[in-house]
Write a protein that holds these residues in place. Structure first.
Motif, PDB file in Angstrom:
ATOM      1  N   ALA A 128       0.832  -1.207   0.000  1.00 56.03           N
ATOM      2  CA  ALA A 128       0.000   0.000   0.000  1.00 56.03           C
ATOM      3  C   ALA A 128       0.868   1.259   0.000  1.00 56.03           C
ATOM      4  O   ALA A 128       0.629   2.193  -0.781  1.00 56.03           O
ATOM      5  CB  ALA A 128      -0.948  -0.007   1.193  1.00 56.03           C
ATOM      6  N   GLU A 129       1.878   1.270   0.854  1.00 51.65           N
ATOM      7  CA  GLU A 129       2.769   2.430   0.911  1.00 51.65           C
ATOM      8  C   GLU A 129       3.606   2.541  -0.370  1.00 51.65           C
ATOM      9  O   GLU A 129       3.784   3.633  -0.909  1.00 51.65           O
ATOM     10  CB  GLU A 129       3.683   2.347   2.130  1.00 51.65           C
ATOM     11  CG  GLU A 129       4.474   3.609   2.352  1.00 51.65           C
ATOM     12  CD  GLU A 129       5.300   3.572   3.629  1.00 51.65           C
ATOM     13  OE1 GLU A 129       6.017   4.549   3.859  1.00 51.65           O
ATOM     14  OE2 GLU A 129       5.253   2.570   4.369  1.00 51.65           O
ATOM     15  N   TRP A 176       2.762   1.525  -3.358  1.00 46.38           N
ATOM     16  CA  TRP A 176       1.870   1.994  -4.426  1.00 46.38           C
ATOM     17  C   TRP A 176       1.658   3.506  -4.326  1.00 46.38           C
ATOM     18  O   TRP A 176       1.670   4.207  -5.332  1.00 46.38           O
ATOM     19  CB  TRP A 176       0.547   1.248  -4.402  1.00 46.38           C
ATOM     20  CG  TRP A 176      -0.320   1.689  -5.536  1.00 46.38           C
ATOM     21  CD1 TRP A 176      -1.417   2.495  -5.483  1.00 46.38           C
ATOM     22  CD2 TRP A 176      -0.125   1.387  -6.920  1.00 46.38           C
ATOM     23  NE1 TRP A 176      -1.922   2.713  -6.739  1.00 46.38           N
ATOM     24  CE2 TRP A 176      -1.141   2.041  -7.640  1.00 46.38           C
ATOM     25  CE3 TRP A 176       0.821   0.630  -7.618  1.00 46.38           C
ATOM     26  CZ2 TRP A 176      -1.242   1.948  -9.026  1.00 46.38           C
ATOM     27  CZ3 TRP A 176       0.708   0.547  -9.000  1.00 46.38           C
ATOM     28  CH2 TRP A 176      -0.312   1.195  -9.690  1.00 46.38           C
ATOM     29  N   THR A 177       1.462   3.985  -3.116  1.00 47.25           N
ATOM     30  CA  THR A 177       1.281   5.422  -2.918  1.00 47.25           C
ATOM     31  C   THR A 177       2.508   6.194  -3.387  1.00 47.25           C
ATOM     32  O   THR A 177       2.397   7.204  -4.082  1.00 47.25           O
ATOM     33  CB  THR A 177       0.995   5.735  -1.434  1.00 47.25           C
ATOM     34  OG1 THR A 177      -0.199   5.051  -1.059  1.00 47.25           O
ATOM     35  CG2 THR A 177       0.825   7.220  -1.198  1.00 47.25           C
ATOM     36  N   SER A 179       2.748   5.835  -7.364  1.00 50.67           N
ATOM     37  CA  SER A 179       1.618   6.328  -8.162  1.00 50.67           C
ATOM     38  C   SER A 179       1.388   7.823  -7.995  1.00 50.67           C
ATOM     39  O   SER A 179       0.797   8.457  -8.869  1.00 50.67           O
ATOM     40  CB  SER A 179       0.343   5.555  -7.824  1.00 50.67           C
ATOM     41  OG  SER A 179      -0.039   5.802  -6.480  1.00 50.67           O
ATOM     42  N   ARG A 180       1.824   8.382  -6.873  1.00 50.15           N
ATOM     43  CA  ARG A 180       1.705   9.811  -6.631  1.00 50.15           C
ATOM     44  C   ARG A 180       3.041  10.320  -6.099  1.00 50.15           C
ATOM     45  O   ARG A 180       3.183  10.554  -4.894  1.00 50.15           O
ATOM     46  CB  ARG A 180       0.590  10.096  -5.616  1.00 50.15           C
ATOM     47  CG  ARG A 180      -0.785   9.937  -6.231  1.00 50.15           C
ATOM     48  CD  ARG A 180      -1.881  10.196  -5.234  1.00 50.15           C
ATOM     49  NE  ARG A 180      -2.316   8.869  -4.760  1.00 50.15           N
ATOM     50  CZ  ARG A 180      -2.572   8.578  -3.515  1.00 50.15           C
ATOM     51  NH1 ARG A 180      -2.459   9.472  -2.575  1.00 50.15           N
ATOM     52  NH2 ARG A 180      -2.967   7.366  -3.177  1.00 50.15           N
ATOM     53  N   ALA A 202       7.127  11.762   0.801  1.00 48.74           N
ATOM     54  CA  ALA A 202       6.614  10.389   0.926  1.00 48.74           C
ATOM     55  C   ALA A 202       7.702   9.386   0.543  1.00 48.74           C
ATOM     56  O   ALA A 202       7.880   8.363   1.221  1.00 48.74           O
ATOM     57  CB  ALA A 202       5.377  10.203   0.053  1.00 48.74           C
TER      58      ALA A 202
END
Length: 153
Positions: free
Chosen positions: A55-56, A58-59, A62-63, A68
Motif C-alpha cells: 500500500a505504501e 503503491w502510494t 503512483s503519486r 513520501a
C-alpha cells in the motif's frame, strides 16, 4: 528478515557481473547472460518484500512526492526493496550492454570498466557505455548499416 534480504541481494547478482567482466568470451557466459532471467534472483527479493508494504509502495510510485519517498526509503523494508529494485535493473542494463557490445564489436577492454561503473553508478555507466559505443569504429559501422537498412519514412 529484511536485513538478511538486503545483505544477500547484491550477492545474488554478483556472479552474473563476474561472468560478464572476467569471463566475457567463455561459452557459458554467453549462454547464461543471454537469458533475461538473470535478473530474477534480486527480483525475488523485491517480490518477497513488496507485499508487506504494498500500500505504501503503491502510494509512493503512483503519486510521486519527495517527502513520501523519503519516508518510505527511511524504513528498512523500503530501503531493502529499492535496493533489490536497483540491483535487478542495474543487472538488466549491464546484460544489455554486454550483449550489445558483443554484437557491435566494442572491445572488452573498453567495456569491462564501464560494467564496473554500472554496478556502482548505473546511470553514469549507461551514459559511459553509450559514449564508448559511439566512438568505437566497429560499433559505429554497425550503427550506420542499421540506419541504412531501415525503410524511409
Amino acid at each position: 528478515m529484511t536485513g538478511a534480504l538486503f545483505e544477500v541481494t547484491f550477492y545474488l547478482a554478483a556472479p552474473f557481473w563476474a561472468l560478464m567482466i572476467v569471463a566475457p568470451r567463455w561459452r557459458w557466459t554467453t549462454r547464461v547472460i543471454g537469458s533475461p532471467w538473470i535478473a530474477l534472483p534480486p527480483l525475488l527479493v523485491y517480490l518477497t518484500l513488496a507485499p508487506g508494504d504494498f500500500a505504501e509502495l503503491w502510494t509512493v510510485v503512483s503519486r510521486p512526492d519527495l517527502e513520501a519517498l523519503r519516508a518510505f526509503l527511511s524504513s528498512a523494508d523500503g530501503a531493502a526493496m529499492i535496493w533489490a529494485h536497483l540491483i535487478a535493473f542495474d543487472l538488466f542494463i549491464g546484460r544489455w550492454m554486454y550483449l550489445d557490445a558483443r554484437r557491435r564489436g566494442v572491445p572488452h577492454l573498453a567495456l569491462a570498466p564501464v560494467l564496473v561503473l554500472t554496478i556502482l553508478l548505473s546511470p553514469i555507466g549507461l551514459l559511459a557505455y553509450l559514449l564508448v559505443r559511439a566512438v568505437t569504429p566497429e560499433a559505429r559501422r554497425l550503427h550506420d548499416r542499421e540506419r541504412e537498412d531501415q525503410p524511409a519514412q
